[in-house]
Design an enzyme around this catalytic site. Structure first.
Site, PDB file in Angstrom:
ATOM      1  CB  CYS A  99     -32.164  51.846 -46.895  1.00  0.00           C
ATOM      2  SG  CYS A  99     -30.702  51.672 -45.903  1.00  0.00           S
ATOM      3  CD  GLU A 100     -33.191  53.817 -39.824  1.00  0.00           C
ATOM      4  OE1 GLU A 100     -32.561  53.521 -39.044  1.00  0.00           O
ATOM      5  OE2 GLU A 100     -34.474  54.369 -39.753  1.00  0.00           O
ATOM      6  CG  HIS A 101     -28.875  52.588 -42.166  1.00  0.00           C
ATOM      7  ND1 HIS A 101     -29.144  51.086 -42.040  1.00  0.00           N
ATOM      8  CD2 HIS A 101     -28.975  53.010 -41.033  1.00  0.00           C
ATOM      9  CE1 HIS A 101     -29.242  50.995 -40.870  1.00  0.00           C
ATOM     10  NE2 HIS A 101     -29.524  52.049 -40.255  1.00  0.00           N
ATOM     11  CG  HIS A 102     -26.916  53.563 -47.664  1.00  0.00           C
ATOM     12  ND1 HIS A 102     -26.985  52.123 -46.870  1.00  0.00           N
ATOM     13  CD2 HIS A 102     -25.486  53.771 -47.548  1.00  0.00           C
ATOM     14  CE1 HIS A 102     -25.830  51.888 -46.411  1.00  0.00           C
ATOM     15  NE2 HIS A 102     -24.811  52.918 -46.802  1.00  0.00           N
ATOM     16  CD  GLN A 140     -36.679  42.709 -44.458  1.00  0.00           C
ATOM     17  OE1 GLN A 140     -35.864  43.219 -45.363  1.00  0.00           O
ATOM     18  NE2 GLN A 140     -37.280  41.463 -44.243  1.00  0.00           N
ATOM     19  CG  HIS A 168     -32.594  45.581 -47.864  1.00  0.00           C
ATOM     20  ND1 HIS A 168     -32.823  46.504 -46.844  1.00  0.00           N
ATOM     21  CD2 HIS A 168     -33.283  44.452 -47.602  1.00  0.00           C
ATOM     22  CE1 HIS A 168     -33.485  45.926 -45.895  1.00  0.00           C
ATOM     23  NE2 HIS A 168     -33.974  44.697 -46.348  1.00  0.00           N
ATOM     24  CB  CYS A 170     -28.345  49.890 -49.144  1.00  0.00           C
ATOM     25  SG  CYS A 170     -28.992  48.474 -48.063  1.00  0.00           S
TER      26      CYS A 170
END
Length: 212
Positions: A99-102, A140, A168, A170
């Protein structure tokens, strides 16, 4: 007789690898050391002494999609297919991404179908394209669109269908901490986008043999 192989030239944004500006090995290891200290642990204890080197090596493997061009994987096609022009599906392509956020794992599988227009590509190349995009920081939704986009633009089939199912971490490891939930995304191009019956046919074939 051997199949006729034709080299086609990709013509889109997928031609190039992403531009990267990587720090040095020493900078990476220093960053990991800082994160270890941030967790509250002792980077000098025996079990963590080599962790910065291990993490740097692991990142090179897990994110090697930045060193590859997905369009190149699709550049060799086969035209001698006895006139076959119906649906081709590669189902249950397992992948892992982050995940690019976490920067925590996304674990799932992709189902990819296309309607050829005079040429087909090796089935392993479809799986390879999934892996290349998956081995980058992702959402995704973007992953699903990228897989379909490069196949449509490079192969120029009559249509492409992609469905991705993934869990995910996250969501499972932080925040609401809901284990076992999965996210489904899909995208369609060409004939699939214009004809709902083709979408249904793709989804039915994907689900066949999966126990519902």
């Amino acid at each position: 007789m051997d199949a006729v192989v034709k080299k086609i030239m990709p013509r889109s944004d997928y031609m190039d690898k992403p531009a990267t500006n990587r720090p040095s090995q020493a900078e990476v290891e220093a960053a990991v050391l800082t994160l270890l200290r941030w967790t509250g642990d002792d980077p000098e204890r025996e079990g963590l002494r080599d962790t910065p080197k291990r993490v740097a090596k692991a990142f090179l493997e897990m994110f090697n999609g930045y060193d590859m061009c997905p369009a190149e994987e699709l550049g060799r096609t086969f035209e001698e297919v006895a006139g076959y022009d119906d649906l081709v599906i590669v189902r249950d392509i397992k992948f892992h991404s982050h995940c690019e956020h976490h920067m925590v794992p996304i674990i799932g599988r992709a189902h990819v179908g296309y309607l050829p227009d005079g040429k087909v590509v090796g089935l392993s190349k479809i799986a390879r394209v999934v892996d290349i995009f998956a081995h980058r920081l992702q959402t995704q939704e973007a992953l699903t669109a990228q897989i379909a986009g490069v196949i449509q633009e490079v192969l120029n089939p009559r249509g492409v269908a992609v469905m991705v199912e993934a869990e995910h971490m996250c969501m499972a490891m932080r925040g609401i901490r809901k284990q076992g939930s999965s996210t489904l995304t899909s995208t369609f191009t060409g004939v699939f986008k214009d004809n709902p019956e083709e979408q249904i046919r793709f989804l039915t074939m994907v689900r066949a043999g999966q126990g519902g």
